[in-house]
Motif scaffolding. Structure first.
Motif, PDB file in Angstrom:
ATOM      1  N   UNK A  84      -8.360  -0.978 -20.012  1.00 50.69           N
ATOM      2  CA  UNK A  84      -8.656  -1.544 -18.687  1.00 50.69           C
ATOM      3  C   UNK A  84      -7.498  -1.168 -17.761  1.00 50.69           C
ATOM      4  N   UNK A  85      -7.733  -0.239 -16.845  1.00 46.49           N
ATOM      5  CA  UNK A  85      -6.666   0.200 -15.933  1.00 46.49           C
ATOM      6  C   UNK A  85      -6.596  -0.735 -14.727  1.00 46.49           C
TER       7      UNK A  85
ATOM      8  N   UNK B 299      -9.222   5.866 -19.243  1.00 46.91           N
ATOM      9  CA  UNK B 299      -9.512   4.440 -19.414  1.00 46.91           C
ATOM     10  C   UNK B 299     -11.020   4.210 -19.303  1.00 46.91           C
ATOM     11  N   UNK B 300     -11.452   3.034 -19.765  1.00 45.02           N
ATOM     12  CA  UNK B 300     -12.879   2.704 -19.748  1.00 45.02           C
ATOM     13  C   UNK B 300     -13.280   1.983 -18.465  1.00 45.02           C
ATOM     14  N   UNK B 301     -12.361   1.164 -17.949  1.00 47.36           N
ATOM     15  CA  UNK B 301     -12.649   0.361 -16.760  1.00 47.36           C
ATOM     16  C   UNK B 301     -11.443   0.473 -15.822  1.00 47.36           C
ATOM     17  N   UNK B 302     -11.721   0.640 -14.535  1.00 46.91           N
ATOM     18  CA  UNK B 302     -10.677   0.724 -13.506  1.00 46.91           C
ATOM     19  C   UNK B 302     -10.859  -0.440 -12.545  1.00 46.91           C
ATOM     20  N   UNK B 303      -9.755  -1.174 -12.300  1.00 45.40           N
ATOM     21  CA  UNK B 303      -9.815  -2.332 -11.411  1.00 45.40           C
ATOM     22  C   UNK B 303      -8.932  -2.085 -10.201  1.00 45.40           C
ATOM     23  N   UNK B 304      -9.522  -2.216  -9.013  1.00 47.64           N
ATOM     24  CA  UNK B 304      -8.788  -2.076  -7.758  1.00 47.64           C
ATOM     25  C   UNK B 304      -8.957  -3.388  -6.997  1.00 47.64           C
ATOM     26  N   UNK B 305      -7.842  -3.990  -6.565  1.00 52.46           N
ATOM     27  CA  UNK B 305      -7.920  -5.270  -5.875  1.00 52.46           C
ATOM     28  C   UNK B 305      -7.777  -5.123  -4.371  1.00 52.46           C
ATOM     29  N   UNK B 306      -7.560  -6.275  -3.724  1.00 50.88           N
ATOM     30  CA  UNK B 306      -7.408  -6.300  -2.274  1.00 50.88           C
ATOM     31  C   UNK B 306      -5.996  -5.947  -1.853  1.00 50.88           C
TER      32      UNK B 306
ATOM     33  N   UNK C  41     -18.181   8.752 -16.640  1.00 50.30           N
ATOM     34  CA  UNK C  41     -18.918   7.518 -16.912  1.00 50.30           C
ATOM     35  C   UNK C  41     -18.105   6.251 -16.961  1.00 50.30           C
ATOM     36  N   UNK C  42     -16.850   6.279 -16.525  1.00 45.67           N
ATOM     37  CA  UNK C  42     -16.040   5.053 -16.536  1.00 45.67           C
ATOM     38  C   UNK C  42     -16.583   4.049 -15.515  1.00 45.67           C
ATOM     39  N   UNK C  43     -16.241   2.790 -15.732  1.00 47.63           N
ATOM     40  CA  UNK C  43     -16.659   1.681 -14.862  1.00 47.63           C
ATOM     41  C   UNK C  43     -15.554   1.402 -13.847  1.00 47.63           C
ATOM     42  N   UNK C  44     -15.943   1.121 -12.604  1.00 49.64           N
ATOM     43  CA  UNK C  44     -14.968   0.738 -11.568  1.00 49.64           C
ATOM     44  C   UNK C  44     -15.405  -0.580 -10.944  1.00 49.64           C
TER      45      UNK C  44
END
Ligand code: GLN
Length: 250
Positions: free
Chosen positions: A9-10, A55-62, A88-91
């Motif tokens: 989880x990035x 990575x499988x999932x990428x998280x970008x915040x505010x 195919x990664x999730x964002x």
């Protein structure tokens, strides 16, 4: 993904994109995997570091206007998020993150900046006629009724943004949902967010995955296919009760 390899989880640039505790989204995903006996690893990516593409999932915040310009430049330069999405990664991109994964957004310098183009959306201070005052910042609670194809209950969160966001002409994907309370994208369409493939953008802080565990599980399903049954700790019931109360007044 299958077997015992950890779900990666990035957490992208938490110093630049981390207002309102959006980094908590990484913890929620990690916990919901761990409660199912599935290993997970949170990979914080500091500003200035290359973004790993594996990575499988990428998280970008505010984030505020200026940091979000730096974040967009960093991600465009290193290309890791875009390469990962292509395989195919999730964002999950929240608020400034949502604007940055779109095609263009305004900076604190008053200029338009290029986003990553992962969602076919554009953000402006206003879409009203030139010369009209820009709308006030959207600040407060927000409730979104997700599109039926997602199979999700109402989404609850908090918003604080000046930008207004709309799909570009002929955009692929769908709105995340219809705003029941609050502003969201802030256009006449009455929507919030966008879903295209496995890329999700929204204005909901909360952190959104803590407030809306069903959305967390949807993202995890995209990575894992079916998920094993979940033994949630009892504290999660308190969250569910708080959610139900918040939705009653919405
Ligand atoms: N800077 C952006 C705006 O004001 C996003 C704000 C945020 O991420 N909270 O529109």
């Amino acid at each position: 993904m299958s077997g015992l390899s950890a779900t990666r989880i990035a957490l992208i640039y938490p110093e630049l994109l981390g207002t309102y505790g959006d980094g908590g989204n990484a913890l929620v995903l990690e916990r919901r995997l761990a409660w199912r006996g599935l290993p997970a690893e949170i990979v914080p990516v500091r500003a200035g570091d290359p973004v790993p593409a594996d990575c499988d999932i990428y998280l970008l915040g505010g984030g505020e206007d200026e940091p979000q310009v730096l974040a967009a430049e960093g991600m465009r330069r290193t290309g890791g998020v875009t390469a990962a999405v292509q395989r195919g990664a999730v964002v999950l991109a929240v608020c400034a993150g949502y604007q940055v994964v779109g095609e263009s957004f305004p900076g604190s310098d008053g200029l338009l900046h290029d986003g990553l183009g992962l969602l076919e959306i554009e953000t402006r201070r206003s879409f009203g006629p030139a010369g009209e005052p820009v709308p006030p910042r959207a600040v407060g609670d927000i409730v979104v009724e997700p599109g039926p194809a997602l199979g999700l209950p109402p989404l609850f969160g908090y918003e604080n943004h000046g930008g207004r966001t709309r799909p570009v002409a002929g955009a692929g994907g769908e709105a995340l949902g219809r705003v029941r309370r609050g502003v969201g994208d802030g256009t006449a369409a009455g929507t919030d967010g966008r879903v295209s493939g496995r890329v999700v953008g929204t204005y909901l802080h909360g952190p959104v995955l803590a407030q809306n565990p069903a959305l967390a599980d949807l993202l995890l399903t995209w990575v894992h296919g079916g998920l094993p049954a979940l033994a949630e700790p009892p504290e999660i019931e308190l969250l569910r009760a708080a959610r139900a109360r918040a939705l009653e007044v919405a």
